[in-house]
Scaffold this motif. Structure first.
Motif, mmCIF file in Angstrom:
data_model
loop_
_atom_site.group_PDB
_atom_site.id
_atom_site.type_symbol
_atom_site.label_atom_id
_atom_site.label_comp_id
_atom_site.label_asym_id
_atom_site.label_seq_id
_atom_site.Cartn_x
_atom_site.Cartn_y
_atom_site.Cartn_z
ATOM 1 N N ARG A 1 42.796 73.273 55.880
ATOM 2 C CA ARG A 1 42.774 72.364 57.024
ATOM 3 C C ARG A 1 41.798 71.264 56.650
ATOM 4 O O ARG A 1 40.619 71.524 56.390
ATOM 5 C CB ARG A 1 42.306 73.065 58.295
ATOM 6 C CG ARG A 1 42.337 72.129 59.496
ATOM 7 C CD ARG A 1 41.826 72.791 60.769
ATOM 8 N NE ARG A 1 41.810 71.820 61.842
ATOM 9 C CZ ARG A 1 40.904 70.852 61.988
ATOM 10 N NH1 ARG A 1 39.927 70.735 61.117
ATOM 11 N NH2 ARG A 1 40.977 70.013 63.003
ATOM 12 N N PRO B 1 53.033 62.990 57.151
ATOM 13 C CA PRO B 1 52.562 64.287 56.643
ATOM 14 C C PRO B 1 52.950 64.576 55.191
ATOM 15 O O PRO B 1 52.143 65.117 54.444
ATOM 16 C CB PRO B 1 53.199 65.289 57.602
ATOM 17 C CG PRO B 1 53.299 64.537 58.887
ATOM 18 C CD PRO B 1 53.653 63.125 58.475
ATOM 19 N N HIS C 1 45.089 66.002 58.588
ATOM 20 C CA HIS C 1 45.005 65.110 59.746
ATOM 21 C C HIS C 1 44.067 63.943 59.474
ATOM 22 O O HIS C 1 43.199 64.021 58.598
ATOM 23 C CB HIS C 1 44.478 65.881 60.961
ATOM 24 C CG HIS C 1 45.272 67.100 61.277
ATOM 25 N ND1 HIS C 1 46.444 67.068 61.972
ATOM 26 C CD2 HIS C 1 45.058 68.402 60.953
ATOM 27 C CE1 HIS C 1 46.937 68.296 62.086
ATOM 28 N NE2 HIS C 1 46.105 69.127 61.471
ATOM 29 N N ARG D 1 50.528 62.920 52.924
ATOM 30 C CA ARG D 1 49.233 63.596 53.003
ATOM 31 C C ARG D 1 49.236 64.852 52.135
ATOM 32 O O ARG D 1 48.285 65.119 51.397
ATOM 33 C CB ARG D 1 48.915 63.973 54.443
ATOM 34 C CG ARG D 1 48.747 62.800 55.360
ATOM 35 C CD ARG D 1 48.589 63.244 56.788
ATOM 36 N NE ARG D 1 48.640 62.113 57.700
ATOM 37 C CZ ARG D 1 48.491 62.210 59.001
ATOM 38 N NH1 ARG D 1 48.252 63.385 59.566
ATOM 39 N NH2 ARG D 1 48.568 61.140 59.753
ATOM 40 N N HIS D 2 50.311 65.625 52.232
ATOM 41 C CA HIS D 2 50.422 66.849 51.438
ATOM 42 C C HIS D 2 50.441 66.526 49.951
ATOM 43 O O HIS D 2 49.815 67.229 49.149
ATOM 44 C CB HIS D 2 51.672 67.625 51.837
ATOM 45 C CG HIS D 2 51.543 68.311 53.152
ATOM 46 N ND1 HIS D 2 52.158 69.507 53.423
ATOM 47 C CD2 HIS D 2 50.858 67.993 54.280
ATOM 48 C CE1 HIS D 2 51.868 69.882 54.657
ATOM 49 N NE2 HIS D 2 51.088 68.976 55.193
ATOM 50 N N ASP E 1 47.243 71.818 56.609
ATOM 51 C CA ASP E 1 47.167 71.051 57.843
ATOM 52 C C ASP E 1 46.295 69.851 57.493
ATOM 53 O O ASP E 1 45.083 70.003 57.283
ATOM 54 C CB ASP E 1 46.515 71.833 58.980
ATOM 55 C CG ASP E 1 47.363 72.989 59.474
ATOM 56 O OD1 ASP E 1 48.591 72.809 59.536
ATOM 57 O OD2 ASP E 1 46.803 74.037 59.783
ATOM 58 N N PHE F 1 43.916 59.681 54.889
ATOM 59 C CA PHE F 1 45.288 59.923 55.325
ATOM 60 C C PHE F 1 45.790 58.886 56.331
ATOM 61 O O PHE F 1 46.919 58.971 56.793
ATOM 62 C CB PHE F 1 45.412 61.310 55.966
ATOM 63 C CG PHE F 1 45.083 62.449 55.056
ATOM 64 C CD1 PHE F 1 45.516 62.486 53.746
ATOM 65 C CD2 PHE F 1 44.334 63.519 55.522
ATOM 66 C CE1 PHE F 1 45.219 63.553 52.921
ATOM 67 C CE2 PHE F 1 44.038 64.604 54.717
ATOM 68 C CZ PHE F 1 44.480 64.610 53.403
#
Length: 83
Positions: free
Chosen positions: A41, A52, A79, A55-56, A77, A47
């Protein structure tokens, strides 16, 4: 391995929040049980404006080399900081 994941993500993405946990115990009875299952997390301004998937990809890039050498599965996760 948890410390190595934490170190790489901290250096690459300068997170304001970062949690890395070993979830190998949740995979008892599975192939590669107990080996290399982790959850990340991460909250980072890096980001900002990204979907998403991007980001990954940034997380995977920071962990380059570990995905085939120590990490069997990784849940993420990712964010941006809330204002």
């Amino acid at each position: 391995m948890v410390e190595e994941i934490r170190r790489r993500l901290a250096e690459a993405l300068l997170p304001v929040e970062l949690e890395v946990s070993d979830e190998g115990h949740k995979h008892a009875g599975h192939a590669n049980a107990g080996k290399g299952h982790y959850h990340v997390r991460i909250v980072s301004a890096a980001f900002g404006g990204m979907l998403p998937l991007k980001r990954h990809r940034m997380v995977y890039a920071a962990l380059d080399g570990l995905m085939d050498n120590g990490i069997h599965a990784l849940s993420i996760d990712a964010h941006v900081p809330s204002r």
